[in-house]
Motif scaffolding. Structure first.
Motif, mmCIF file in Angstrom:
data_model
loop_
_atom_site.group_PDB
_atom_site.id
_atom_site.type_symbol
_atom_site.label_atom_id
_atom_site.label_comp_id
_atom_site.label_asym_id
_atom_site.label_seq_id
_atom_site.Cartn_x
_atom_site.Cartn_y
_atom_site.Cartn_z
ATOM 1 N N THR A 175 3.853 -4.926 0.543
ATOM 2 C CA THR A 175 4.793 -4.819 1.666
ATOM 3 C C THR A 175 5.448 -6.159 1.955
ATOM 4 O O THR A 175 6.639 -6.221 2.298
ATOM 5 N N TRP B 26 8.258 -6.469 -0.403
ATOM 6 C CA TRP B 26 9.374 -5.626 0.008
ATOM 7 C C TRP B 26 10.110 -6.243 1.208
ATOM 8 O O TRP B 26 11.345 -6.263 1.246
ATOM 9 N N PHE C 218 3.117 -0.847 5.446
ATOM 10 C CA PHE C 218 4.506 -0.627 5.041
ATOM 11 C C PHE C 218 5.292 0.095 6.126
ATOM 12 O O PHE C 218 6.437 -0.278 6.427
ATOM 13 N N ALA D 125 6.157 -2.204 8.818
ATOM 14 C CA ALA D 125 7.272 -3.077 8.428
ATOM 15 C C ALA D 125 8.607 -2.341 8.546
ATOM 16 O O ALA D 125 9.626 -2.955 8.897
ATOM 17 N N GLN D 126 8.617 -1.034 8.282
ATOM 18 C CA GLN D 126 9.845 -0.264 8.459
ATOM 19 C C GLN D 126 10.264 -0.235 9.934
ATOM 20 O O GLN D 126 11.448 -0.357 10.264
ATOM 21 N N ARG E 168 7.153 1.826 -2.427
ATOM 22 C CA ARG E 168 7.524 2.304 -1.079
ATOM 23 C C ARG E 168 6.568 3.386 -0.584
ATOM 24 O O ARG E 168 6.882 4.126 0.340
ATOM 25 N N HIS E 169 5.418 3.497 -1.235
ATOM 26 C CA HIS E 169 4.360 4.443 -0.855
ATOM 27 C C HIS E 169 4.857 5.889 -0.870
ATOM 28 O O HIS E 169 4.516 6.703 -0.020
#
Length: 543
Positions: free
Chosen positions: A40, A43, A100, A103-104, A237-238
């Motif tokens: 993450t 990313w 993740f 983080a989005q 991106r999981h």
């Protein structure tokens, strides 16, 4: 003055704002990852770094950092907690996926320009508002099905849709790779599948009843390296990629490439070409050992490319007329001691269920696989309403709810002739927002078999990426909230509040370059200068 609650999509379990200054993001800010959160961090540096122009270097000397941590005591791998104050940003996840998703949410808090690929203004001051967000998803399967067989989407478009899925916290990409109108995945032991099966001579345009064709070829396919890249990009991106290889119906492209796969005792399969129209095709696979060995070979290569636990085999819309007329198919029914052609399809599905199970995978298919008896380990994509999913769940089978009446995003978004190529039921943004994946008929024990839900994008009437965007958005944002958020019963959902939050989200979609349907009022082609809202004479220009 009370700070404004962030306009987040999908809605989190809780978002508590605090007074005082937020967190300044600048050249001295570093992104620091704990064990398990490195993916993450990479990313975040790439996506947010590109939009802001900031290095986000982990070795930055300033004490102010964006810290990413795994915190196993959170509820589930996908749960997260995001804490922002003037001194720090702390993103904690129950597992790597939770970090993740945190983080989005952090990216949404930065504002819509954080979704761009380059900074708009040099030296801009970025600030994240002080807030604590606690969140976890309702469903473990939050899917999007993309049909690339009817209209091929080049690899870059697929990668873009994976980014759009990630931005909406969707985690299953159902990749519809084969159909009557095209075979899109390279299979090295059967090169004619793409050499012949990936191209058709012409393409029908408009809705299913339209008599119009474009007199030009259409096609394309993904090499195995393309597939590896797509799967790896999704994993970053999981997102799990679930491939679909259709059997025994929706198979004319394969039969055109290898005529021995069809029912050649009742139809001249050597004369078949890749289908150039839409609807239910009568040409289905022959239930022979040759067919079984061929598709076992196909699936061996598919399993090498896709690590997903589930493999989708279609199983829908399989007309039985050729089997009824075929002496070879009738002999097979007698040989196996089966009751009828429905049982023959069940045998076909059961064969691949056992084959996949022996290799540590699970079969999933459209709800027609219930006909003639459901294979023991199979899961069901319930598309013809809720009935198939209810029956499967009551029988102890896992279910993904994707009823066409609610979440088929190729269906039109408004009544009347103004929608580009209007087909299907009218499903507005509010209709999708009020979709409930778990039928009330199920007991709590039965409802545990509902793995989650999925929106489907069938591309018969979506000839390019802009049309896919128009059909998908903004409805996919509403669907994502249904799949992620702990919403009340459909009648009690705050659609007006969702629309208010969407005012901010449309700016994010603009930054991402999404050609979404305008959310309200007259559509652009209905407007005339000085006569706002008056419809144009004749059809919209796309039709």
């Amino acid at each position: 003055m009370t700070p404004e609650t962030p306009k987040l999509i999908p809605a989190p379990l809780s978002a508590e704002t605090a007074g005082g200054p937020g967190f300044p993001l600048d050249a001295a800010t570093g992104v620091e990852a704990g064990p398990g959160a490195e993916r993450t961090a990479r990313w975040l540096r790439t996506a947010v770094g590109a939009a802001t122009g900031l290095p986000l270097d982990p070795a930055a000397g300033d004490a102010r950092r964006v810290r990413l941590r795994i915190r196993p005591d959170l509820e589930g791998d996908e749960a997260y907690r995001l804490t922002v104050d003037a001194e720090r940003v702390l993103i904690e996840g129950g597992g790597p996926a939770g970090v993740f998703y945190g983080a989005q949410t952090f990216r949404q808090l930065l504002g819509p320009d954080a979704f761009r690929r380059a900074p708009l203004h040099a030296g801009r001051v970025w600030e994240v508002p002080a807030v604590t967000v606690t969140d976890a998803p309702r469903f473990r399967w939050r899917g999007l099905m993309l049909d690339v067989a009817r209209h091929f989407m080049p690899k870059e478009g697929v990668l873009r849709y994976l980014d759009l899925m990630a931005a909406h916290k969707l985690n299953v990409f159902h990749f519809h790779l084969t159909d009557d109108q095209g075979w899109r995945i390279e299979i090295r032991r059967h090169p004619r599948l793409t050499g012949i099966g990936s191209w058709r001579a012409r393409t029908k345009t408009g809705h299913r009843a339209s008599p119009l064709w474009e007199e030009k070829p259409h096609g394309g396919h993904y090499t195995q390296d393309d597939i590896r890249e797509i799967v790896a990009y999704a994993a970053e991106r999981h997102i799990t990629v679930v491939p679909e290889i259709d059997v025994p119906g929706h198979s004319q492209a394969a039969i055109a490439a290898y005529p021995e796969l069809g029912n050649s005792d009742v139809v001249d399969t050597s004369a078949l070409s890749v289908w150039d129209t839409w609807g239910i095709n009568p040409n289905v696979l022959a239930p022979t050992d040759t067919t079984l060995r061929f598709y076992e070979g196909v699936l061996e290569e598919v399993l090498e490319l896709f690590p997903s636990r589930f493999v989708h085999i279609g199983g829908d819309e399989c007309p039985k007329d050729q089997w009824r007329r075929s002496p070879a198919a009738q002999a097979r029914i007698r040989e196996l001691g089966l009751a009828d052609e429905d049982a023959l399809q069940s045998w076909f599905v059961g064969h691949f269920d056992a084959w996949l199970t022996a290799r540590g995978r699970r079969l999933i298919g459209w709800d027609e696989i219930l006909e003639g008896g459901l294979a023991e380990g199979a899961a069901v994509s319930s598309w013809r309403g809720y009935a198939g999913g209810i029956a499967a769940a009551r029988a102890g089978h896992d279910v993904v709810m994707c009823p066409e009446q609610q979440v088929y995003l190729d269906h039109r978004q408004a009544p009347g002739p103004d929608e580009p190529v209007p087909i299907g039921w009218v499903r507005t943004l509010e209709d999708v927002y009020r979709f409930e994946p778990v039928p009330p008929e199920l007991t709590p024990e039965e409802a545990r078999h509902v793995l989650g839900t999925q929106a489907n994008l069938w591309t018969e009437v979506m000839e390019d990426q802009g049309r896919v965007d128009y059909q998908a958005f903004p409805r996919l944002a509403a669907f994502a909230e249904v799949a992620w958020s702990a919403l009340p019963a459909p009648a009690e959902r705050d659609f007006a509040g969702f629309e208010r939050r969407m005012t901010a989200h449309y700016r994010r979609l603009d930054a991402l370059g999404v050609a979404y349907r305008p959310p309200a009022g007259p559509l652009p082609w209905q407007r005339r200068p000085g006569v706002l809202g008056r419809p144009l004479d004749g059809p919209p220009p796309h039709r």
